[in-house]
Design a protein around this motif. Structure first.
Motif, PDB file in Angstrom:
ATOM      1  N   GLY A  64      -6.023  -4.301  -4.196  1.00  0.00           N
ATOM      2  CA  GLY A  64      -6.337  -4.318  -3.176  1.00  0.00           C
ATOM      3  C   GLY A  64      -7.627  -4.303  -2.513  1.00  0.00           C
ATOM      4  N   THR A  65      -8.669  -3.392  -2.707  1.00  0.00           N
ATOM      5  CA  THR A  65      -9.748  -3.482  -2.220  1.00  0.00           C
ATOM      6  C   THR A  65     -10.495  -5.090  -2.977  1.00  0.00           C
ATOM      7  OG1 THR A  65      -9.859  -1.450  -2.375  1.00  0.00           O
ATOM      8  CG2 THR A  65     -12.399  -2.337  -2.383  1.00  0.00           C
ATOM      9  N   SER A  89      -6.576   3.595   9.392  1.00  0.00           N
ATOM     10  CA  SER A  89      -7.014   2.090   8.310  1.00  0.00           C
ATOM     11  C   SER A  89      -7.331   3.143   6.921  1.00  0.00           C
ATOM     12  CB  SER A  89      -6.800   1.394   8.240  1.00  0.00           C
ATOM     13  OG  SER A  89      -7.076   0.507   7.049  1.00  0.00           O
ATOM     14  N   PHE A  90      -6.871   3.020   5.554  1.00  0.00           N
ATOM     15  CA  PHE A  90      -7.903   3.599   4.425  1.00  0.00           C
ATOM     16  C   PHE A  90      -8.751   2.962   4.623  1.00  0.00           C
ATOM     17  CE2 PHE A  90      -8.639   3.226  -0.055  1.00  0.00           C
ATOM     18  CZ  PHE A  90      -9.184   4.345  -0.521  1.00  0.00           C
ATOM     19  N   ALA A  92     -11.419   1.163   2.545  1.00  0.00           N
ATOM     20  CA  ALA A  92     -11.599   0.021   1.518  1.00  0.00           C
ATOM     21  C   ALA A  92     -10.857  -1.037   3.334  1.00  0.00           C
ATOM     22  CB  ALA A  92     -10.337   0.155   0.942  1.00  0.00           C
ATOM     23  N   ASP A 161      -4.832  -7.092   6.000  1.00  0.00           N
ATOM     24  CA  ASP A 161      -5.290  -6.292   5.390  1.00  0.00           C
ATOM     25  C   ASP A 161      -3.623  -5.763   4.881  1.00  0.00           C
ATOM     26  OD1 ASP A 161      -4.223  -3.922   3.580  1.00  0.00           O
ATOM     27  OD2 ASP A 161      -6.705  -2.891   4.555  1.00  0.00           O
ATOM     28  N   CYS A 163      -1.864  -4.210   2.212  1.00  0.00           N
ATOM     29  CA  CYS A 163      -1.511  -3.554   1.292  1.00  0.00           C
ATOM     30  C   CYS A 163      -0.756  -2.442   1.184  1.00  0.00           C
ATOM     31  CB  CYS A 163      -3.050  -2.906   1.000  1.00  0.00           C
ATOM     32  SG  CYS A 163      -4.771  -3.774   0.474  1.00  0.00           S
ATOM     33  N   GLU A 164      -0.369  -2.233   2.339  1.00  0.00           N
ATOM     34  CA  GLU A 164       0.497  -0.911   2.973  1.00  0.00           C
ATOM     35  C   GLU A 164       2.216  -1.401   2.991  1.00  0.00           C
ATOM     36  OE1 GLU A 164      -0.404   1.875   5.486  1.00  0.00           O
ATOM     37  OE2 GLU A 164      -2.159   2.443   3.899  1.00  0.00           O
ATOM     38  N   GLY A 185      -2.216  -4.562  -2.071  1.00  0.00           N
ATOM     39  CA  GLY A 185      -2.663  -3.456  -3.171  1.00  0.00           C
ATOM     40  C   GLY A 185      -0.745  -2.998  -3.799  1.00  0.00           C
ATOM     41  N   TYR A 187      -1.558   0.194  -6.175  1.00  0.00           N
ATOM     42  CA  TYR A 187      -1.849   1.428  -6.612  1.00  0.00           C
ATOM     43  C   TYR A 187      -0.026   1.781  -6.750  1.00  0.00           C
ATOM     44  CZ  TYR A 187      -4.036   6.044  -6.841  1.00  0.00           C
ATOM     45  OH  TYR A 187      -3.834   6.998  -7.359  1.00  0.00           O
ATOM     46  N   LYS A 190       2.125   2.785  -3.968  1.00  0.00           N
ATOM     47  CA  LYS A 190       2.848   1.366  -2.807  1.00  0.00           C
ATOM     48  C   LYS A 190       4.103   1.200  -3.485  1.00  0.00           C
ATOM     49  CE  LYS A 190      -0.409   0.260  -1.014  1.00  0.00           C
ATOM     50  NZ  LYS A 190      -1.758   1.798  -1.520  1.00  0.00           N
ATOM     51  N   GLY A 197      -4.389  -3.249  -9.023  1.00  0.00           N
ATOM     52  CA  GLY A 197      -3.351  -4.735  -8.943  1.00  0.00           C
ATOM     53  C   GLY A 197      -4.060  -4.848  -7.035  1.00  0.00           C
TER      54      GLY A 197
HETATM   55  C1  LIG Z   1      -4.823  -0.596   4.483  1.00  0.00           C
HETATM   56  C2  LIG Z   1      -5.426  -0.359   2.369  1.00  0.00           C
HETATM   57  N1  LIG Z   1      -5.853  -1.349   2.585  1.00  0.00           N
HETATM   58  C3  LIG Z   1      -7.086  -1.611   1.056  1.00  0.00           C
HETATM   59  C4  LIG Z   1      -6.975  -0.093   0.405  1.00  0.00           C
HETATM   60  C5  LIG Z   1      -7.156  -0.815  -0.978  1.00  0.00           C
HETATM   61  O1  LIG Z   1      -6.222  -1.242  -2.047  1.00  0.00           O
HETATM   62  P1  LIG Z   1      -6.978  -0.454  -3.384  1.00  0.00           P
HETATM   63  O2  LIG Z   1      -6.390   1.015  -3.312  1.00  0.00           O
HETATM   64  O3  LIG Z   1      -5.576  -0.806  -4.408  1.00  0.00           O
HETATM   65  O4  LIG Z   1      -8.108  -0.654  -3.902  1.00  0.00           O
HETATM   66  C6  LIG Z   1      -5.260   0.109   0.456  1.00  0.00           C
HETATM   67  C7  LIG Z   1      -4.712   1.201  -0.875  1.00  0.00           C
HETATM   68  O5  LIG Z   1      -4.418   2.258  -0.302  1.00  0.00           O
HETATM   69  C8  LIG Z   1      -4.748   0.786   2.188  1.00  0.00           C
HETATM   70  O6  LIG Z   1      -3.552   1.638   2.016  1.00  0.00           O
END
Ligand SMILES: Cc1ncc(COP(=O)(O)O)c(C=O)c1O
Length: 387
Positions: A64-65, A89-90, A92, A161, A163-164, A185, A187, A190, A197
């Motif tokens: 996801g990053t 947020s996370f 990343a 973003d 990813c979630e 994302g 992981y 998820k 991926g």
């Molecule tokens: C909101 C958010 N952004 C980005 C990411 C990054 O994804 P990854 O861990 O697959 O690189 C995540 C992953 O947990 C996320 O929750």
């Protein structure tokens, strides 16, 4: 969490991937085929993602990053430009801006959705603002219609973003199809996993082409055989085993999402008697969330530190939990680099200090949920309250 802990009989993990024997077989088929990278599974996975998100293009990458980084890089924003984003947020979602020498300009979140508060966005614009990067945190969509109007009015690029949030939508339009591009994302915690991926979705042909080049060392697509690298790129490729797993998971995305929604409904019922102690984020009326995690927030009359005590006591009972998310602006790297301090984004800080994620995965049973609810029922009345 270690493998041993996750599988011990008395421990309820925070998350657990849902992978069937059919999905394992699809991965083995790839291994038997001998084509382990840049093959048909990648193409099939991208087609399925674009279909699902209603976009013209999807570009699968290694995380996801990586997906977010490709988008931010492909937009070619000016070095030092400001990007409005959320501190809740996370990490990343902000780190990718630093990779590209951009300045995250945080905007506080809405107390209901925990997502970027669109009403505050206009007030945070400066002449150096070039983009908005919003996050559908916990699978609860941002107010995309309002944000899109604002971005249009100020000629800003808009990044989701997501990813979630695979499977979420706003006004019937899937998450992934809002903004210039979205990142997903996969992981193992998820809704859909490929191990590691990620994926970019977009309607912009040029952006998709640049993301494809970036994931493969900046190599232009016309350059096959000639090793021509038009721009600085990365190895962000997704291997065929992961892509095959992703295809099989997407085939049953609705089932995966329905199961998670059913577990969330069980929690809702089991925690109803505790409603004056805990709350949870809610989407706006025109949005449908995708259940990524089940988070609860202790109400404001609990004393500071009550959430951490609650987590210690749940963990002592073998119940997995996590403090999602610590504010990004208060992470040491961000404080040292930009001078952020407590109090800068009070809604985010308050939500962050009071929120915890509970065990949540598709095959959780009613007994699992009841075990968490019983623990919360016992522990909550003993936690310290504000004087
Ligand atoms: C909101 C958010 N952004 C980005 C990411 C990054 O994804 P990854 O861990 O697959 O690189 C995540 C992953 O947990 C996320 O929750």
């Amino acid at each position: 969490m270690s493998k041993d802990t996750a599988h011990s009989a008395s421990t309820l993990p925070l998350a657990r991937p849902d992978v069937t024997s059919h999905e394992r077989e699809r991965v083995l088929e790839v291994l038997r085929s001998g084509r382990l990278s840049r093959g048909p599974a990648l193409e099939a996975f991208e087609t399925a993602m674009a279909d699902r998100c209603g976009t013209a293009y999807a570009v699968a990458v290694s995380s996801g990053t990586a997906a977010l980084h490709c988008i931010v890089s492909a937009l070619d924003l000016a070095p030092g430009a400001e990007v409005l984003t959320t501190p809740f947020s996370f990490v990343a979602s902000s780190n990718v801006l630093l990779y590209e020498d951009l300045r995250p300009r945080f905007v506080d979140v809405a107390p209901s959705t925990y997502a970027l508060d669109v009403d505050r966005v206009a007030g945070a614009l400066t002449p150096r603002t070039e983009a908005i990067l919003a996050v559908d945190v916990f699978g609860v969509p941002v107010d995309w219609p309002a944000l899109a109007t604002l971005a249009d009015a100020h000629d800003l690029r808009l990044i989701d973003d997501a990813c979630e949030a695979i499977g979420a939508s706003v006004r019937g339009r899937p998450i992934g199809a809002w903004g210039d591009a979205a990142s997903f994302g996969f992981y193992p915690n998820k809704q859909v996993t490929t191990g590691e991926g990620g994926c970019i979705t977009t309607d912009d042909a040029d952006l998709a082409r640049r993301c494809r080049a970036l994931r493969n060392q900046g190599r232009s697509q016309q350059s096959s055989g000639r090793m021509r690298h038009d721009r600085l790129g990365y190895n962000y490729r997704l291997d065929e085993m992961s892509a095959a797993l992703g295809c099989a998971q997407l085939d049953r995305l609705d089932t995966l999402l329905d199961r998670r929604a059913a577990v969330a409904a069980m929690y809702e019922e089991a925690l109803a008697p505790l409603a004056d102690g805990v709350a949870r984020p809610e989407p706006t009326d025109d949005a449908e969330r995708s259940w990524f995690v089940y988070v609860v927030r202790l109400r404001d009359d609990f004393a500071p530190g009550a959430r951490d005590q609650l987590m210690d006591r749940l963990q002592a009972r073998g119940i997995g939990c996590a403090p999602y998310f610590p504010p990004i602006h208060l992470q040491p790297h961000y404080r040292d680099r930009f001078g952020f301090a407590p109090g800068d984004f009070p809604v985010c800080e308050s939500v962050s200090a009071r929120t915890l994620a509970l065990p949540f995965f598709g095959d959780m049973t009613r007994a699992d949920v009841d075990r968490v609810a019983e623990a919360l029922t016992k522990i909550l009345p003993t936690l310290p309250r504000q004087p």
